[in-house]
Design an enzyme around this catalytic site. Structure first.
Site, PDB file in Angstrom:
ATOM      1  N   SER A  94      12.024  27.531  22.353  1.00 14.81           N
ATOM      2  CA  SER A  94      12.372  26.829  20.448  1.00 14.81           C
ATOM      3  C   SER A  94      12.613  27.185  19.089  1.00 14.81           C
ATOM      4  O   SER A  94      12.786  26.966  18.354  1.00 14.81           O
ATOM      5  CB  SER A  94      11.845  25.145  21.025  1.00 14.81           C
ATOM      6  OG  SER A  94      10.407  25.986  21.047  1.00 14.81           O
ATOM      7  N   ASN A 122       0.656  21.513  22.356  1.00 13.36           N
ATOM      8  CA  ASN A 122       0.985  19.838  22.902  1.00 13.36           C
ATOM      9  C   ASN A 122       0.037  19.757  22.018  1.00 13.36           C
ATOM     10  O   ASN A 122       0.999  18.580  20.900  1.00 13.36           O
ATOM     11  CB  ASN A 122       0.351  19.579  23.739  1.00 13.36           C
ATOM     12  CG  ASN A 122       1.060  19.561  25.294  1.00 13.36           C
ATOM     13  OD1 ASN A 122       2.113  20.454  25.516  1.00 13.36           O
ATOM     14  ND2 ASN A 122       0.951  19.205  26.553  1.00 13.36           N
ATOM     15  N   THR A 176      34.300 -10.219  -2.238  1.00 13.79           N
ATOM     16  CA  THR A 176      34.303 -11.485  -0.333  1.00 13.79           C
ATOM     17  C   THR A 176      35.351 -11.202   0.388  1.00 13.79           C
ATOM     18  O   THR A 176      36.347 -11.612   0.342  1.00 13.79           O
ATOM     19  CB  THR A 176      33.400 -12.679  -0.735  1.00 13.79           C
ATOM     20  OG1 THR A 176      33.997 -13.866  -0.936  1.00 13.79           O
ATOM     21  CG2 THR A 176      31.922 -12.391  -1.700  1.00 13.79           C
ATOM     22  N   HIS A 177      35.268 -10.908   1.189  1.00 13.84           N
ATOM     23  CA  HIS A 177      36.259 -10.521   2.597  1.00 13.84           C
ATOM     24  C   HIS A 177      36.798  -9.505   1.116  1.00 13.84           C
ATOM     25  O   HIS A 177      38.325  -9.228   2.190  1.00 13.84           O
ATOM     26  CB  HIS A 177      36.468 -12.290   2.906  1.00 13.84           C
ATOM     27  CG  HIS A 177      35.395 -13.092   2.719  1.00 13.84           C
ATOM     28  ND1 HIS A 177      35.823 -12.968   4.452  1.00 13.84           N
ATOM     29  CD2 HIS A 177      35.507 -13.482   1.997  1.00 13.84           C
ATOM     30  CE1 HIS A 177      35.027 -13.928   4.713  1.00 13.84           C
ATOM     31  NE2 HIS A 177      34.005 -14.215   2.931  1.00 13.84           N
ATOM     32  N   SER A 189      44.801  19.201  -2.478  1.00 13.45           N
ATOM     33  CA  SER A 189      45.510  19.704  -1.170  1.00 13.45           C
ATOM     34  C   SER A 189      46.160  20.641  -1.258  1.00 13.45           C
ATOM     35  O   SER A 189      47.201  20.877  -1.829  1.00 13.45           O
ATOM     36  CB  SER A 189      46.502  17.755  -0.896  1.00 13.45           C
ATOM     37  OG  SER A 189      47.593  18.563   0.006  1.00 13.45           O
ATOM     38  N   LYS A 201      47.350  16.194  -5.830  1.00 17.82           N
ATOM     39  CA  LYS A 201      46.286  15.213  -5.219  1.00 17.82           C
ATOM     40  C   LYS A 201      45.111  15.538  -6.110  1.00 17.82           C
ATOM     41  O   LYS A 201      44.524  16.657  -5.954  1.00 17.82           O
ATOM     42  CB  LYS A 201      45.984  15.801  -3.843  1.00 17.82           C
ATOM     43  CG  LYS A 201      47.393  14.820  -2.669  1.00 17.82           C
ATOM     44  CD  LYS A 201      47.361  13.674  -2.145  1.00 17.82           C
ATOM     45  CE  LYS A 201      46.216  13.242  -0.988  1.00 17.82           C
ATOM     46  NZ  LYS A 201      46.112  12.760  -0.751  1.00 17.82           N
ATOM     47  N   ASN A 223      41.080  14.329  -3.981  1.00 18.94           N
ATOM     48  CA  ASN A 223      40.818  14.016  -2.772  1.00 18.94           C
ATOM     49  C   ASN A 223      39.299  13.254  -3.433  1.00 18.94           C
ATOM     50  O   ASN A 223      38.403  14.533  -3.599  1.00 18.94           O
ATOM     51  CB  ASN A 223      41.175  14.360  -2.012  1.00 18.94           C
ATOM     52  CG  ASN A 223      42.641  14.903  -0.971  1.00 18.94           C
ATOM     53  OD1 ASN A 223      43.161  13.368  -1.807  1.00 18.94           O
ATOM     54  ND2 ASN A 223      42.869  15.957  -0.731  1.00 18.94           N
ATOM     55  N   GLU A 266      33.980  10.712   0.780  1.00 29.38           N
ATOM     56  CA  GLU A 266      33.885  11.114   2.099  1.00 29.38           C
ATOM     57  C   GLU A 266      33.630  11.656   2.872  1.00 29.38           C
ATOM     58  O   GLU A 266      33.252  10.623   4.250  1.00 29.38           O
ATOM     59  CB  GLU A 266      35.031  11.052   2.545  1.00 29.38           C
ATOM     60  CG  GLU A 266      36.472  10.780   1.713  1.00 29.38           C
ATOM     61  CD  GLU A 266      38.235  11.394   2.297  1.00 29.38           C
ATOM     62  OE1 GLU A 266      38.857  10.586   3.205  1.00 29.38           O
ATOM     63  OE2 GLU A 266      37.647  11.931   0.831  1.00 29.38           O
ATOM     64  N   TYR A 295       2.032  14.790  27.686  1.00 24.19           N
ATOM     65  CA  TYR A 295       3.544  15.539  27.623  1.00 24.19           C
ATOM     66  C   TYR A 295       4.508  16.020  28.335  1.00 24.19           C
ATOM     67  O   TYR A 295       3.930  16.268  29.236  1.00 24.19           O
ATOM     68  CB  TYR A 295       2.959  16.848  26.463  1.00 24.19           C
ATOM     69  CG  TYR A 295       4.108  17.505  26.114  1.00 24.19           C
ATOM     70  CD1 TYR A 295       4.515  17.684  24.929  1.00 24.19           C
ATOM     71  CD2 TYR A 295       4.444  19.220  26.850  1.00 24.19           C
ATOM     72  CE1 TYR A 295       4.992  18.448  24.300  1.00 24.19           C
ATOM     73  CE2 TYR A 295       5.336  19.987  26.640  1.00 24.19           C
ATOM     74  CZ  TYR A 295       5.725  19.843  24.820  1.00 24.19           C
ATOM     75  OH  TYR A 295       6.554  20.633  24.863  1.00 24.19           O
ATOM     76  N   GLN A 335      10.385  18.387  23.272  1.00 23.28           N
ATOM     77  CA  GLN A 335      10.521  19.574  22.092  1.00 23.28           C
ATOM     78  C   GLN A 335      12.054  19.479  21.833  1.00 23.28           C
ATOM     79  O   GLN A 335      12.110  19.804  20.803  1.00 23.28           O
ATOM     80  CB  GLN A 335      10.892  20.925  23.645  1.00 23.28           C
ATOM     81  CG  GLN A 335      11.675  22.544  22.398  1.00 23.28           C
ATOM     82  CD  GLN A 335      10.330  23.623  23.347  1.00 23.28           C
ATOM     83  OE1 GLN A 335       9.747  23.455  23.586  1.00 23.28           O
ATOM     84  NE2 GLN A 335      12.285  23.963  23.561  1.00 23.28           N
ATOM     85  N   LYS A 350      12.926  17.850  17.589  1.00 28.61           N
ATOM     86  CA  LYS A 350      13.145  18.415  16.135  1.00 28.61           C
ATOM     87  C   LYS A 350      14.370  18.669  15.480  1.00 28.61           C
ATOM     88  O   LYS A 350      14.699  18.381  14.547  1.00 28.61           O
ATOM     89  CB  LYS A 350      12.412  19.951  16.354  1.00 28.61           C
ATOM     90  CG  LYS A 350      10.763  19.441  16.573  1.00 28.61           C
ATOM     91  CD  LYS A 350       9.768  20.940  16.907  1.00 28.61           C
ATOM     92  CE  LYS A 350       9.705  20.981  17.833  1.00 28.61           C
ATOM     93  NZ  LYS A 350       9.045  20.073  18.777  1.00 28.61           N
TER      94      LYS A 350
HETATM   95  N1  ARG Z   1       7.454  24.030  22.181  1.00 31.76           N
HETATM   96  C1  ARG Z   1       6.934  23.183  22.298  1.00 31.76           C
HETATM   97  C2  ARG Z   1       7.284  21.771  21.862  1.00 31.76           C
HETATM   98  O1  ARG Z   1       8.432  22.007  20.911  1.00 31.76           O
HETATM   99  C3  ARG Z   1       5.549  23.201  22.020  1.00 31.76           C
HETATM  100  C4  ARG Z   1       4.426  22.332  23.017  1.00 31.76           C
HETATM  101  C5  ARG Z   1       4.431  23.462  24.356  1.00 31.76           C
HETATM  102  N2  ARG Z   1       3.577  22.663  25.526  1.00 31.76           N
HETATM  103  C6  ARG Z   1       4.102  22.700  26.472  1.00 31.76           C
HETATM  104  N3  ARG Z   1       2.184  22.861  26.908  1.00 31.76           N
HETATM  105  N4  ARG Z   1       4.909  23.888  26.791  1.00 31.76           N
HETATM  106  O2  ARG Z   1       7.306  20.873  22.258  1.00 31.76           O
END
Ligand code: ARG
Length: 475
Positions: free
Chosen positions: A40, A127, A172-173, A294, A300, A302, A307, A334, A339, A342
């Protein structure tokens, strides 16, 4: 990892090195494809500052509780500062083989200070570490977003103050309904953004609990002080249940839910900008700074930024739906699935920052054509309700009867192709004999708007008071 063009190695490719940080059990390294799907670091490197801050707090606590020697603690703290400086100067080599930000930092720390680095991971797990880092990151992101939301409110309020008396055809509408102050219309968005800020603040309040010290899932036998680490990191308290602490991602979901509602607000406003700026409507114009040309049609202008703001809501809502689906059905505690939490949040924060800056820019940039607005506001019989109200108030008609009389007058005006106030008195009297000249003054858009003095209404004096109140409440 972060290079989308990089070829995917075949499943047989097998690096020889075992993972130094968790590789005690394993005889050989992972397949390259395993390393690739597992890593990650390509995205969670954004957590570096929070990861290091949380490690420093954890280290201080370990020393304070006599869990690790003070000298090792000092070396760890100095080493972590060094790693931070390396990352911030761009001199840090992030490595896929170290999987994520936590192990990249720790591996570098070990290279810098030697075996003492190995004491940092006492009484914690990745974790609780990742849950802590992510909360800290999102807390900062929310604070930044709040600043951007406030800036948008400030721009809307400033523009509204200039155009309290500009008459917009309220719809309205999408049909002409009643005349409203353009300032009043902009203030509607100030209210929406105010609720968005409230939702993010609620989310921030609930997320501000520290998972650190929950360890892998069950807590730890070491005599840690979770209140101390919580305090050092600006959390209100430690999370109460270790299993919940490592598996909870409600804060990310709440954030994405609040973000989705905000994105919908921005999308609605963007649509109004697109509509207002269109040649057929022409209520506002945007300068070259916020329009594009454009490549084929030289005339144009735009409203691309509007948008794109209108469109980006799709990504944000997608991020919410995506993470809900990732988390659905996950057992405690966990799982690596988490993962995947994020990237949607990062992308959402980036999109919103961009959309807010662009929207604020367009509000500041827009030039208002009050004459075009007024012209449109007088078309479409937008003061018909005022005529009905006049019949109620001055001639004592029940509202339903007044509505009927007004409807007949509208029909008459329609047939003659004129506005209501252009009907001659004899025409008015052909439908309601008791009408006099006095009615004409009531039928202008200004009179209509000025009469709506009820709390929250569009009368300019009300709008001016609402603007003063909005400054107090939001800026
Ligand atoms: N990179 C992991 C995550 O984003 C960190 C936690 C990993 N924990 C594990 N037991 N492998 O969730």
């Amino acid at each position: 990892m972060s290079d989308p063009q990089a070829p995917v190695p075949g499943p047989s490719a097998s690096p020889t090195a075992t993972n130094r940080l968790w590789g005690g059990r394993v005889a050989r390294g992972p397949a390259a494809i395993m390393e690739q799907i597992n890593a990650s670091i390509g995205f969670d490197r954004r957590l570096y500052a929070q990861d290091i801050a949380a490690s420093k707090a954890h280290c201080q606590m370990l020393v304070r509780q006599n869990i690790i020697p003070a000298a090792d603690g000092d070396a760890i703290l100095a080493g972590l500062d060094h790693v931070l400086a390396e990352i911030e100067s761009g001199g840090f080599a992030f490595k896929t083989e170290h999987e994520d930000i936590h192990m990249n930092v720790e591996a570098r720390l070990a290279a810098l200070i030697g075996p003492a680095a190995g004491r940092l991971h006492t009484a914690r797990s990745r974790n609780d570490q990742v849950a802590t880092d992510f909360r800290l990151w999102l807390r900062d992101a929310i604070d930044q977003l709040d600043g951007a939301l406030r800036a948008l409110q400030a721009a809307l309020i400033a523009k509204a103050e200039l155009h309290v008396d500009a008459v917009l055809p309220g719809l309205t509408h999408l049909q002409p309904a009643q005349p409203v102050s353009f300032g009043h219309h902009l203030l509607a968005y100030v209210e929406m953004i105010g609720r968005d800020r409230g939702r993010f603040a609620d989310c921030r309040r609930r997320l501000n609990e520290s998972p650190l010290g929950a360890a892998a899932l069950a807590g730890t036998p070491y005599p840690i002080d979770r209140d101390l680490t919580a305090r050092l990191l600006g959390f209100d308290r430690p999370a109460a249940n270790s299993l919940d602490a490592v598996s909870d991602r409600d804060f990310a979901l709440e954030f994405l839910a609040a973000a989705s509602i905000l994105a919908v607000h921005l999308s609605r406003f963007a649509e109004e900008l697109v509509y207002w700026v269109s040649t057929a409507v022409g209520f506002i114009s945007l300068s070259d700074a916020f329009t594009t040309g454009s490549s084929i049609m030289p005339q144009k202008r735009n409203p691309d930024a509007a948008e794109l703001v209108r469109a980006k809501s799709g990504r944000v809502i997608g991020a919410l739906a995506g993470l809900l689906i990732v988390l659905k059905g996950l057992p405690l505690a966990y799982s690596k699935d988490m993962q995947e939490d994020k990237e949607p949040v990062f992308e959402c924060v980036d999109s919103l920052a961009l959309c807010l800056a662009a929207t604020t820019g367009m509000v500041e940039d827009m030039t208002v054509s009050a004459a075009r607005m007024r012209q449109a506001a007088t078309a479409g019989f937008t003061t018909a309700t005022d005529l009905a109200d006049y019949l109620v108030t001055n001639l004592g008609l029940p509202f339903r009867a007044a509505h009927h009389v007004t409807g007949r007058l509208v029909k008459l005006a329609e047939e003659r192709g004129v506005t209501l106030d252009a009907l001659p008195l004899d025409a008015l009297q052909s439908v309601e004999p008791r009408l006099t000249d006095a009615v004409y003054a009531e039928l202008t858009v200004e009179a209509s708007m000025g009469r709506r003095t009820s709390y929250g209404g569009t009368a300019p004096e009300r709008v001016r008071a609402a603007l003063r109140a909005a400054r107090e409440r939001f800026l």
